[in-house]
Design a protein around this motif. Sequence first.
Motif, PDB file in Angstrom:
ATOM      1  N   MET A   1     -33.494 -14.224  65.727  1.00  0.00           N
ATOM      2  CA  MET A   1     -34.023 -14.610  66.581  1.00  0.00           C
ATOM      3  C   MET A   1     -33.249 -16.086  66.197  1.00  0.00           C
ATOM      4  N   SER A   2     -32.537 -16.369  67.506  1.00  0.00           N
ATOM      5  CA  SER A   2     -31.399 -17.080  68.198  1.00  0.00           C
ATOM      6  C   SER A   2     -31.272 -18.386  66.814  1.00  0.00           C
ATOM      7  N   ARG A   3     -30.312 -18.885  66.642  1.00  0.00           N
ATOM      8  CA  ARG A   3     -29.933 -20.467  65.577  1.00  0.00           C
ATOM      9  C   ARG A   3     -29.879 -21.020  66.442  1.00  0.00           C
ATOM     10  N   ILE A   4     -29.793 -21.787  68.086  1.00  0.00           N
ATOM     11  CA  ILE A   4     -30.234 -22.655  69.468  1.00  0.00           C
ATOM     12  C   ILE A   4     -30.860 -22.276  69.682  1.00  0.00           C
ATOM     13  N   SER A   5     -31.069 -23.047  70.359  1.00  0.00           N
ATOM     14  CA  SER A   5     -32.858 -22.858  71.785  1.00  0.00           C
ATOM     15  C   SER A   5     -31.971 -21.874  72.638  1.00  0.00           C
ATOM     16  N   LEU A   6     -33.131 -21.264  73.417  1.00  0.00           N
ATOM     17  CA  LEU A   6     -32.739 -20.630  75.234  1.00  0.00           C
ATOM     18  C   LEU A   6     -33.400 -21.161  76.061  1.00  0.00           C
ATOM     19  N   ASP A   7     -34.034 -22.013  75.916  1.00  0.00           N
ATOM     20  CA  ASP A   7     -35.026 -23.076  76.319  1.00  0.00           C
ATOM     21  C   ASP A   7     -34.491 -24.539  76.451  1.00  0.00           C
TER      22      ASP A   7
ATOM     23  N   PRO B   1     -26.071 -16.402  75.853  1.00  0.00           N
ATOM     24  CA  PRO B   1     -25.310 -17.246  76.008  1.00  0.00           C
ATOM     25  C   PRO B   1     -25.219 -18.937  76.713  1.00  0.00           C
ATOM     26  N   ALA B   2     -25.358 -18.564  78.111  1.00  0.00           N
ATOM     27  CA  ALA B   2     -25.489 -19.659  78.819  1.00  0.00           C
ATOM     28  C   ALA B   2     -26.916 -20.146  78.364  1.00  0.00           C
ATOM     29  N   ARG B   3     -27.595 -19.118  77.866  1.00  0.00           N
ATOM     30  CA  ARG B   3     -29.426 -20.525  77.966  1.00  0.00           C
ATOM     31  C   ARG B   3     -28.693 -20.942  76.633  1.00  0.00           C
ATOM     32  N   ALA B   4     -27.909 -20.766  75.829  1.00  0.00           N
ATOM     33  CA  ALA B   4     -27.748 -22.074  74.486  1.00  0.00           C
ATOM     34  C   ALA B   4     -26.228 -22.796  75.088  1.00  0.00           C
ATOM     35  N   MET B   5     -26.033 -22.241  75.785  1.00  0.00           N
ATOM     36  CA  MET B   5     -24.517 -23.516  76.332  1.00  0.00           C
ATOM     37  C   MET B   5     -25.444 -24.967  77.249  1.00  0.00           C
ATOM     38  N   GLY B   6     -26.449 -24.228  78.030  1.00  0.00           N
ATOM     39  CA  GLY B   6     -27.124 -24.923  78.860  1.00  0.00           C
ATOM     40  C   GLY B   6     -28.129 -26.447  78.042  1.00  0.00           C
ATOM     41  N   HIS B   7     -27.473 -26.434  76.664  1.00  0.00           N
ATOM     42  CA  HIS B   7     -28.139 -27.599  76.828  1.00  0.00           C
ATOM     43  C   HIS B   7     -27.523 -28.514  76.294  1.00  0.00           C
ATOM     44  N   HIS B   8     -25.548 -28.659  76.612  1.00  0.00           N
ATOM     45  CA  HIS B   8     -24.629 -28.953  77.452  1.00  0.00           C
ATOM     46  C   HIS B   8     -23.633 -28.636  78.092  1.00  0.00           C
ATOM     47  N   MET B   9     -24.007 -28.890  79.179  1.00  0.00           N
ATOM     48  CA  MET B   9     -23.730 -28.484  80.401  1.00  0.00           C
ATOM     49  C   MET B   9     -21.931 -28.710  80.379  1.00  0.00           C
TER      50      MET B   9
ATOM     51  N   TRP C   1     -24.514  -9.409  70.497  1.00  0.00           N
ATOM     52  CA  TRP C   1     -24.858  -9.533  72.162  1.00  0.00           C
ATOM     53  C   TRP C   1     -23.075  -9.221  73.074  1.00  0.00           C
ATOM     54  N   CYS C   2     -21.794  -9.542  72.043  1.00  0.00           N
ATOM     55  CA  CYS C   2     -21.093  -8.995  72.583  1.00  0.00           C
ATOM     56  C   CYS C   2     -20.764  -6.973  72.654  1.00  0.00           C
ATOM     57  N   VAL C   3     -21.458  -6.114  72.170  1.00  0.00           N
ATOM     58  CA  VAL C   3     -21.329  -5.219  72.242  1.00  0.00           C
ATOM     59  C   VAL C   3     -22.265  -4.891  73.014  1.00  0.00           C
TER      60      VAL C   3
ATOM     61  N   ALA D   1     -24.667 -18.649  67.147  1.00  0.00           N
ATOM     62  CA  ALA D   1     -25.685 -18.922  67.652  1.00  0.00           C
ATOM     63  C   ALA D   1     -26.877 -17.617  66.825  1.00  0.00           C
ATOM     64  N   GLY D   2     -26.522 -17.072  66.443  1.00  0.00           N
ATOM     65  CA  GLY D   2     -27.089 -15.844  66.318  1.00  0.00           C
ATOM     66  C   GLY D   2     -27.793 -14.815  67.632  1.00  0.00           C
ATOM     67  N   LEU D   3     -27.690 -14.902  68.366  1.00  0.00           N
ATOM     68  CA  LEU D   3     -27.896 -14.635  69.765  1.00  0.00           C
ATOM     69  C   LEU D   3     -27.501 -12.872  69.399  1.00  0.00           C
ATOM     70  N   THR D   4     -28.194 -12.089  70.012  1.00  0.00           N
ATOM     71  CA  THR D   4     -28.464 -10.392  69.951  1.00  0.00           C
ATOM     72  C   THR D   4     -28.370 -10.124  71.068  1.00  0.00           C
ATOM     73  N   GLY D   5     -27.820  -8.600  71.033  1.00  0.00           N
ATOM     74  CA  GLY D   5     -28.098  -7.387  72.644  1.00  0.00           C
ATOM     75  C   GLY D   5     -29.378  -8.072  73.255  1.00  0.00           C
ATOM     76  N   GLN D   6     -29.103  -7.764  74.913  1.00  0.00           N
ATOM     77  CA  GLN D   6     -30.281  -8.101  75.750  1.00  0.00           C
ATOM     78  C   GLN D   6     -30.467  -7.254  75.730  1.00  0.00           C
ATOM     79  N   GLY D   7     -29.915  -5.955  75.908  1.00  0.00           N
ATOM     80  CA  GLY D   7     -30.437  -4.711  76.559  1.00  0.00           C
ATOM     81  C   GLY D   7     -29.353  -4.521  77.926  1.00  0.00           C
ATOM     82  N   PHE D   8     -28.245  -4.737  78.170  1.00  0.00           N
ATOM     83  CA  PHE D   8     -27.362  -4.455  79.368  1.00  0.00           C
ATOM     84  C   PHE D   8     -26.603  -2.813  78.566  1.00  0.00           C
ATOM     85  N   LYS D   9     -26.704  -2.374  76.980  1.00  0.00           N
ATOM     86  CA  LYS D   9     -26.147  -1.020  77.208  1.00  0.00           C
ATOM     87  C   LYS D   9     -26.756  -0.217  77.825  1.00  0.00           C
ATOM     88  N   ASP D  10     -28.733  -0.363  78.000  1.00  0.00           N
ATOM     89  CA  ASP D  10     -29.439   0.347  77.803  1.00  0.00           C
ATOM     90  C   ASP D  10     -28.615   1.108  79.390  1.00  0.00           C
ATOM     91  N   ARG D  11     -28.316  -0.118  80.774  1.00  0.00           N
ATOM     92  CA  ARG D  11     -28.134   0.615  81.513  1.00  0.00           C
ATOM     93  C   ARG D  11     -27.159   1.329  81.642  1.00  0.00           C
TER      94      ARG D  11
END
Length: 191
Positions: free
Chosen positions: A1-7, A31-39, A78-80, A167-177
């Motif tokens: 679970m992320s430490r910064i809201s992704l909404d 990462p962009a969703r987390a940063m979206g709280h501060h444009m 997430w970066c990996v 921010a506690g972000l984990t993979g989003q499944g990009f490697k699976d692609r």
Amino acid sequence: MSRISLDPPRNLRYRIATWLMRRKFGAELDPARAMGHHMGVATGYGILEAQALGWKAVPHRLKDLAVMASAVRIGCSWCVDFGSWESTTHGVPLEKLEAVPHWRDSDLFDEEERLVMEYAEAMTADPPEVTDELTAALRRFLSERQLVELTMMIALENLRSRFNAAAGLTGQGFKDRCEIPARPPEGTVAR
């Protein structure tokens, strides 16, 4: 679970950024969703990333291996994940990317690649462990311009990885692609 809201708030700037992300990557990047709280932060960071796309002095394979070595050292899953996908689009074999965590024991890498990953790890250490000897060894392969670009690319990955890990972000499944599909049984036709 992320430490910064992704909404984040869905203001116009964020919606435009989301449209661009989906178009380029097929998904909203966490990462962009987390940063979206501060444009203001998101915009400044986006400008830096856009500029980095124009850095062409160092071959992609070297930058990708440096980025992966930094992400692994920091522990940014997430970066990996994303880096694996992005690097394969640049032609780096997935087998090599998966060997980055134990590159010292792998025979997949040439001397230049090993020096680049060693440099990335040395820069990523806290405090940095870059030595004059390591830099001199890299200069056998890289010009001053290339050394500056590689150094900044590793610094940029440190920014990415440290933000995402904090921010506690984990993979989003990009490697699976980028997984190579299983070979069809002999005698069958692949579709």
